[in-house]
Enzyme design. Structure first.
Site: not given
Ligand code: AMP
Ligand code: ZN
Length: 149
Positions: A30-31, A87, A94, A100, A102
């Site tokens: 994750d960025i 989410n 979301q 996706h 997490h």
């Protein structure tokens, strides 16, 4: 889907730090991680939300998230657990419209670090973090092979 950032990551036309990849799935950092090693697992084929996602592919997404949760325990990140969160839909917060999962590594007593990470969302050293998770996945595979032998 050309406008989708995660499709562009899958296609390699947007940057990411990859942790794992196979024919149908991609996992990358994750960025804006909540904790070090915060990883996203995505199906390569675009699906906006769970309503659009094939059940079998959804099971694969979870299986990879499960493996990453085990890998971070076996890695130099020394996780004691993980939050696995998906989410599903804008109603559920979301923000990126490509399914996706997490995987957020956790440590005993990290409540304060988790709370500040949740607010600050600062990247950690991405290359060493991804390398640690990949090494954890390798350790998990070795362990599984030895158990089967
Ligand atoms: P969600 O609120 O569940 O839709 O979470 C979307 C997640 O995607 C957030 O944690 C973002 O930090 C992450 N994210 C958004 N763009 C990127 C990107 N280009 N590379 C990696 N992670 C991203
Ligand atoms: Zn997409």
């Amino acid at each position: 889907m050309s406008g989708c950032i995660f499709c562009r990551i899958v296609a390699g036309s947007a940057p990411s730090t990859r942790v794992y990849e196979d024919d149908t799935l991609l996992a990358f950092l994750d960025i804006r991680p909540i904790t070090r090693g915060h990883t996203l697992v995505v199906p390569k084929q675009h699906a906006t939300d769970l309503d659009e996602l094939d059940h079998a592919l959804g099971a694969r997404v979870f299986t990879l998230g499960h493996r990453i949760a085990k890998a971070v325990r076996r890695s130099d990140l020394n996780a004691d657990g993980a939050n696995l969160v998906l989410n599903d839909g804008r109603a559920a917060f979301q923000t990126v419209g490509h399914v996706h999962l997490h995987v957020v590594p956790r440590k005993h007593g990290d409540r304060w670090g988790f709370a500040t990470g949740f607010v600050l969302r600062r990247p950690h050293d991405t290359e060493s973090t991804a390398a640690a998770i990949r090494a954890g996945l390798d350790r998990l595979e070795t362990e599984e092979r030895e158990t089967r032998a």
